[in-house]
Design an enzyme around this catalytic site. Structure first.
Site, short mmCIF file in Angstrom:
data_model
loop_
_atom_site.label_atom_id
_atom_site.label_comp_id
_atom_site.label_asym_id
_atom_site.label_seq_id
_atom_site.Cartn_x
_atom_site.Cartn_y
_atom_site.Cartn_z
N ALA A 47 0.79 -1.34 -0.07
CA ALA A 47 -0.07 0.00 0.03
C ALA A 47 0.67 1.31 0.04
CB ALA A 47 -0.99 0.03 0.98
N GLN A 93 0.95 -15.34 1.11
CA GLN A 93 -0.29 -14.46 1.26
C GLN A 93 -1.58 -15.44 1.03
OE1 GLN A 93 0.50 -11.04 -0.81
NE2 GLN A 93 1.66 -10.05 0.83
N ASP A 118 -5.04 -3.94 -19.58
CA ASP A 118 -5.06 -4.02 -20.77
C ASP A 118 -6.24 -3.82 -21.40
OD1 ASP A 118 -2.29 -5.67 -20.56
OD2 ASP A 118 -3.72 -6.47 -19.20
N HIS A 123 -1.29 -11.85 -18.91
CA HIS A 123 -0.85 -10.38 -18.76
C HIS A 123 0.67 -10.12 -19.24
CE1 HIS A 123 -0.62 -6.16 -17.51
NE2 HIS A 123 0.26 -6.45 -16.83
P1 NAD Z 1 6.25 -0.29 -6.09
O1 NAD Z 1 7.64 -0.87 -5.90
O2 NAD Z 1 6.18 1.28 -6.18
O3 NAD Z 1 5.83 -0.84 -4.78
C1 NAD Z 1 5.51 -2.20 -4.51
C2 NAD Z 1 5.41 -1.96 -2.69
O4 NAD Z 1 5.17 -3.29 -2.37
C3 NAD Z 1 6.54 -1.61 -1.96
O5 NAD Z 1 5.91 -0.20 -1.13
C4 NAD Z 1 7.07 -2.75 -1.32
O6 NAD Z 1 7.38 -2.40 0.13
C5 NAD Z 1 5.78 -3.62 -1.15
N1 NAD Z 1 5.83 -5.10 -0.87
C6 NAD Z 1 7.01 -5.90 -1.52
N2 NAD Z 1 6.98 -6.96 -1.00
C7 NAD Z 1 5.88 -7.10 -0.31
C8 NAD Z 1 5.06 -7.94 0.64
N3 NAD Z 1 5.50 -9.43 0.61
N4 NAD Z 1 4.24 -7.70 1.39
C9 NAD Z 1 3.53 -6.27 1.13
N5 NAD Z 1 4.10 -5.60 0.59
C10 NAD Z 1 4.96 -5.77 -0.12
O7 NAD Z 1 5.85 -1.37 -7.19
P2 NAD Z 1 4.31 -1.00 -7.98
O8 NAD Z 1 4.76 0.29 -9.14
O9 NAD Z 1 3.35 -0.44 -7.09
O10 NAD Z 1 3.86 -2.28 -8.58
C11 NAD Z 1 3.60 -3.39 -7.87
C12 NAD Z 1 3.42 -4.59 -8.63
O11 NAD Z 1 2.34 -4.30 -9.60
C13 NAD Z 1 4.52 -5.04 -9.64
O12 NAD Z 1 4.71 -6.27 -9.43
C14 NAD Z 1 4.09 -4.59 -11.05
O13 NAD Z 1 4.98 -5.14 -11.97
C15 NAD Z 1 2.71 -4.97 -10.90
N6 NAD Z 1 1.66 -4.14 -11.75
C16 NAD Z 1 0.83 -5.06 -12.45
C17 NAD Z 1 -0.08 -4.40 -13.35
C18 NAD Z 1 -1.24 -5.13 -13.97
O14 NAD Z 1 -1.79 -4.69 -14.87
N7 NAD Z 1 -1.39 -6.51 -13.65
C19 NAD Z 1 0.09 -2.89 -13.64
C20 NAD Z 1 0.93 -2.24 -12.96
C21 NAD Z 1 1.98 -2.90 -12.02
C1 LMR Z 2 1.78 -2.71 -16.99
O1 LMR Z 2 1.14 -3.40 -17.71
O2 LMR Z 2 1.77 -1.59 -17.18
C2 LMR Z 2 2.43 -3.73 -15.78
O3 LMR Z 2 2.37 -4.87 -15.72
C3 LMR Z 2 3.60 -3.14 -15.58
C4 LMR Z 2 4.70 -3.68 -16.55
O4 LMR Z 2 5.79 -4.40 -16.01
O5 LMR Z 2 4.37 -3.56 -17.59
#
Ligand code: NAD
Ligand code: LMR
Length: 326
Positions: A12, A112, A159, A187
């Site tokens: 968060a 988790q 997406d 994804h």
């Molecule tokens: P970020 O590094 O800014 O934030 C991640 C946060 O997760 C950090 O605050 C970290 O301390 C925390 N964290 C790490 N391990 C943890 C755990 N075990 N328990 C609780 N918290 C934990 O990253 P972000 O930009 O917020 O992205 C987070 C994830 O979402 C990445 O894996 C990114 O690739 C993914 N993402 C997915 C999509 C999608 O469409 N599915 C889109 C964007 C990003």
């Molecule tokens: C996205 O689609 O923007 C996220 O999954 C982050 C990434 O690694 O592309």
């Protein structure tokens, strides 16, 4: 007033988390009649940043926000959770593919999954955002044997929304005029954004754009959009990802519009010939907190080969994390 919904958000204090928690607290996810309790889970190193997020939430004085719990203990974070949004994981950087994160991130989701199994509401609904999201959702569900696997989903709504935006630009229409968009598969680069069933203002999208545009421009653009954003921002998408989480949970909880569907990654039930052992993005309709995969869509040979390529990739990812599937 209705009882508050308990929403756990992992990671968060990260970039997506920071864009997400304020929108949930404002009522964007569940509507203006539904109070929420936020349970924010982080790792110990990020607890100081999380305390700042908590202060800002308090300072917003959101009328719908009934309580905030901040913790680095999963047992507390997931306690009685109605919705668990699993964002906390490492993001990729330039030059990486999402599946390159698999060895670093996968273990988070087995821990988790177990904590959700042991502490969350028996009716909890889970959305995995942390990458590689589909396989992480598979891991989380496999480690929650007391829950039904249909309670675990992964997010391909970003997406889906990207695809709506690109098609609206190309056809000079509004996103609101477009229905029946579909993202199939993982994804990842193998996802298959598909407009053959799409309607624009009630007319087939393929009356307005050519198959060549779809194959040569639209599909690769959506497949690579995450990387395009990382290239431009130096960081992965955050605000648009948070917005897609709001849409995903909103529609799952409150339902999809008549005559339309959304894309959600769910456990395959064998629909469209996909192996039942993967979490695959399908067109789904939602009603009263349940989703159903849209059945009976015609797929041409090209489409079938694209679905197969994504299924193969997911089976390959599953082979890498096999030891985390009890
Ligand atoms: P970020 O590094 O800014 O934030 C991640 C946060 O997760 C950090 O605050 C970290 O301390 C925390 N964290 C790490 N391990 C943890 C755990 N075990 N328990 C609780 N918290 C934990 O990253 P972000 O930009 O917020 O992205 C987070 C994830 O979402 C990445 O894996 C990114 O690739 C993914 N993402 C997915 C999509 C999608 O469409 N599915 C889109 C964007 C990003
Ligand atoms: C996205 O689609 O923007 C996220 O999954 C982050 C990434 O690694 O592309």
């Amino acid at each position: 007033m209705k009882p508050a919904v308990k929403v756990t958000i992992t990671g968060a204090a990260g970039h997506i988390g920071y864009a997400l928690v304020f929108r949930i607290a404002s009522g964007a996810m569940f509507g203006q009649e539904q109070p929420v309790i936020l349970r924010l889970l982080e790792i110990p190193q990020s607890m100081s940043a999380l305390s700042g997020v908590r202060m800002e939430l308090e300072d917003c004085a959101f009328p719908l926000l009934h309580d905030i719990v901040t913790t680095d203990d999963a047992a507390i974070g997931f306690r009685d959770s109605d919705y668990a949004i699993l964002v906390g994981a490492k993001p990729r950087s330039k030059g990486m593919e999402r599946k390159d994160l698999i060895t670093e991130n996968a273990k988070i989701f087995s821990h988790q999954g177990r904590a959700i199994n042991d502490h969350a509401s028996r009716d909890v609904r889970v959305v995995v955002v942390g990458n590689p999201a589909n396989t992480n959702a598979l891991i989380a569900a496999a480690n929650a044997p007391d829950l039904d696997r249909s309670q675990f989903t992964a997010m391909t709504r970003l997406d889906h929304n990207r695809a709506l935006g690109q098609l609206a630009n190309k056809t000079n229409t509004l996103v609101a005029d477009i229905s029946r968009m579909t993202i199939w598969g993982n994804h990842s680069l193998t996802q298959y954004p598909h407009i053959d069933h799409c309607l624009v203002d009630g007319k087939p999208a393929l009356d307005l754009v050519t198959q060549d545009w779809a194959v040569d421009h639209f599909i690769p653009r959506i497949q690579r959009r995450g990387a395009e954003i990382i290239e431009a921002r130096g960081l992965s998408s955050a605000a648009s990802a948070a917005d897609a989480v709001v849409d995903h949970v909103h529609d799952w909880a409150l339902g999809t519009p008549e005559d339309d569907w959304v894309s959600m990654s769910v456990h395959s039930d064998g629909s469209y010939g996909i192996d039942e052992g993967v979490v695959f993005s399908y067109p789904v309709t939602c009603k009263a907190g349940k989703y159903e995969i849209v059945q009976g869509l015609d797929l041409d040979e090209f489409s079938v080969s694209r679905l197969k390529a994504s299924e193969d990739e997911l089976l390959g990812e599953r082979a890498i994390i096999q030891e985390l599937l009890p």
